[in-house]
Design an enzyme around this catalytic site. Structure first.
Site, PDB file in Angstrom:
ATOM      1  N   GLU A 187      15.569  17.621  93.399  1.00 28.26           N
ATOM      2  CA  GLU A 187      15.586  18.148  92.037  1.00 28.26           C
ATOM      3  C   GLU A 187      14.388  19.037  91.712  1.00 28.26           C
ATOM      4  O   GLU A 187      14.339  19.638  90.634  1.00 28.26           O
ATOM      5  CB  GLU A 187      15.638  16.999  91.028  1.00 28.26           C
ATOM      6  CG  GLU A 187      16.946  16.213  91.006  1.00 28.26           C
ATOM      7  CD  GLU A 187      17.075  15.207  92.128  1.00 28.26           C
ATOM      8  OE1 GLU A 187      18.208  14.774  92.415  1.00 28.26           O
ATOM      9  OE2 GLU A 187      16.032  14.839  92.723  1.00 28.26           O
ATOM     10  N   ILE A 218      10.562  12.035 104.145  1.00 27.55           N
ATOM     11  CA  ILE A 218      10.245  11.347 105.391  1.00 27.55           C
ATOM     12  C   ILE A 218      11.519  11.275 106.216  1.00 27.55           C
ATOM     13  O   ILE A 218      12.580  10.871 105.703  1.00 27.55           O
ATOM     14  CB  ILE A 218       9.657   9.949 105.126  1.00 27.55           C
ATOM     15  CG1 ILE A 218       8.378  10.095 104.288  1.00 27.55           C
ATOM     16  CG2 ILE A 218       9.386   9.214 106.428  1.00 27.55           C
ATOM     17  CD1 ILE A 218       7.758   8.782 103.870  1.00 27.55           C
ATOM     18  N   HIS A 224      20.011  13.789 107.073  1.00 22.46           N
ATOM     19  CA  HIS A 224      19.869  13.956 105.635  1.00 22.46           C
ATOM     20  C   HIS A 224      18.549  14.644 105.287  1.00 22.46           C
ATOM     21  O   HIS A 224      18.491  15.509 104.405  1.00 22.46           O
ATOM     22  CB  HIS A 224      19.943  12.561 104.993  1.00 22.46           C
ATOM     23  CG  HIS A 224      19.909  12.568 103.492  1.00 22.46           C
ATOM     24  ND1 HIS A 224      20.906  13.143 102.739  1.00 22.46           N
ATOM     25  CD2 HIS A 224      19.013  12.054 102.616  1.00 22.46           C
ATOM     26  CE1 HIS A 224      20.626  12.992 101.457  1.00 22.46           C
ATOM     27  NE2 HIS A 224      19.473  12.337 101.355  1.00 22.46           N
ATOM     28  N   PHE A 249       3.755  25.568  97.187  1.00 18.68           N
ATOM     29  CA  PHE A 249       4.627  24.632  97.888  1.00 18.68           C
ATOM     30  C   PHE A 249       3.826  23.410  98.342  1.00 18.68           C
ATOM     31  O   PHE A 249       3.028  23.483  99.275  1.00 18.68           O
ATOM     32  CB  PHE A 249       5.269  25.316  99.083  1.00 18.68           C
ATOM     33  CG  PHE A 249       6.429  24.547  99.674  1.00 18.68           C
ATOM     34  CD1 PHE A 249       7.685  24.632  99.112  1.00 18.68           C
ATOM     35  CD2 PHE A 249       6.247  23.743 100.784  1.00 18.68           C
ATOM     36  CE1 PHE A 249       8.760  23.937  99.644  1.00 18.68           C
ATOM     37  CE2 PHE A 249       7.311  23.040 101.326  1.00 18.68           C
ATOM     38  CZ  PHE A 249       8.572  23.132 100.759  1.00 18.68           C
ATOM     39  N   ARG A 263      -1.619  13.037 104.790  1.00 20.84           N
ATOM     40  CA  ARG A 263      -1.592  14.342 104.131  1.00 20.84           C
ATOM     41  C   ARG A 263      -1.759  14.230 102.617  1.00 20.84           C
ATOM     42  O   ARG A 263      -1.894  15.255 101.939  1.00 20.84           O
ATOM     43  CB  ARG A 263      -0.274  15.058 104.461  1.00 20.84           C
ATOM     44  CG  ARG A 263      -0.147  15.404 105.929  1.00 20.84           C
ATOM     45  CD  ARG A 263       1.169  16.094 106.229  1.00 20.84           C
ATOM     46  NE  ARG A 263       1.264  16.439 107.637  1.00 20.84           N
ATOM     47  CZ  ARG A 263       2.316  17.028 108.196  1.00 20.84           C
ATOM     48  NH1 ARG A 263       3.360  17.347 107.431  1.00 20.84           N
ATOM     49  NH2 ARG A 263       2.346  17.298 109.467  1.00 20.84           N
TER      50      ARG A 263
END
Length: 298
Positions: A187, A218, A224, A249, A263
């Protein structure tokens, strides 16, 4: 055989360590890996060029750490904003810009007593080479929207904290930061586009100067992951290209939860912080390019 050179500067107290790490974080350095051991810890900052210089005669500066920059006034302004963010005056901590006898401009900053650093640039920045137009890292007067996914909140909340930290440290006002939470990474692009569409021009009602997109995917054991990532990246990129509003981004794509945590601030820096810094720079660059176009067309 030589790979690099490091300058180690000991911090007498934990507070000194935190202040120095905070100070250099806002000036545009690339964060290094650093370390955190039982006996010590280190905050690492990287620069594209390192020099070891041996001096015979008068030192060119009051300190032994000289940092070459390409936009001295912008760096000095970022340092001033850092002190103001700490609730401190700059008098006695940041010197005026001065000309040197080696055809350069220089100023010194002392974020902690006894730790003096000199920042300098050539008086002739071209020096026979073309100079690039680059964005500055001062967010004062800029407006931002942060779109952050709730899914994988243990990661995305850290990314959001990092992005807010970068914006506020760089001079953005809290009232100029809008936070939008969406269910998941899927979304993010739709919400970013809605925000961008209400900003047809910089300065319009409800407009923002840049949008920071944050999420975490992940892999798991199915395809998917790749299907969502491709569409999220495409949607964010398309929104940026079609509206002209910079989109930073900050959607992580990771193999494991451990990689995502690293990260999000554990070992590999905070990608939310980095995305926010990129957004600030792109807004500044956009303004410079538009100003240049307007001045050339006048």
């Amino acid at each position: 055989m030589i790979k690099g050179i490091s300058i180690l500067r000991p911090a007498a107290t934990a507070n000194t360590y935190e202040r120095l790490a905070s100070f250099f974080s806002v000036l545009g350095f690339t964060p290094g890996s650093g370390w955190n051991e039982d006996s010590s810890r280190g905050a690492s900052f990287l620069a594209p060029l390192g020099n070891l210089e041996i001096v015979d005669g008068t030192m060119p500066s009051v300190t032994d750490v000289l940092i070459e920059v390409t936009q001295l006034d912008a760096v000095r302004e970022a340092a001033i904003m850092w002190f103001r963010g700490q609730g401190e005056e700059t008098a006695g901590h940041i010197s005026p810009v001065a000309e040197t006898d080696w055809k350069s401009r220089i100023f010194t900053a002392e974020p902690v007593s006894g730790h003096v650093f000199a920042f300098w640039e050539w008086a002739d920045p071209l020096r026979g080479k073309p100079i690039a137009v680059e964005g500055d890292l001062s967010a004062e007067g800029m407006r931002f929207a942060i779109v952050a996914a709730r899914w994988n909140a243990v990661i995305t909340d850290r990314l959001l904290d990092g992005a807010l930290d970068a914006l506020l440290r760089s001079g953005a006002a809290r009232r100029d930061i809008e936070i939008v939470r969406v269910p998941g990474a899927w979304e993010v692009a739709a919400a970013a586009r809605t925000i961008a569409d209400r900003s047809p021009t910089f300065g319009g009602p409800g407009s923002v100067d840049a949008i920071i997109t944050l999420g975490c995917l992940i892999r798991g054991e199915t395809a998917h992951y790749e299907a969502i990532y491709n569409e999220v990246a495409r949607g964010i990129g398309q929104s940026q290209q079609e509206t002209g509003i910079p989109h930073a981004f900050g959607v992580l794509t990771c193999e494991t939860l451990e990689q995502a945590l690293n990260r999000a601030g554990v070992k590999a820096g905070n990608k939310g912080f980095e995305a926010a810094i990129a957004a600030i720079e792109m807004v500044s660059l956009h303004r410079k390019l538009v100003d240049r176009e307007n001045s050339e067309g006048a």
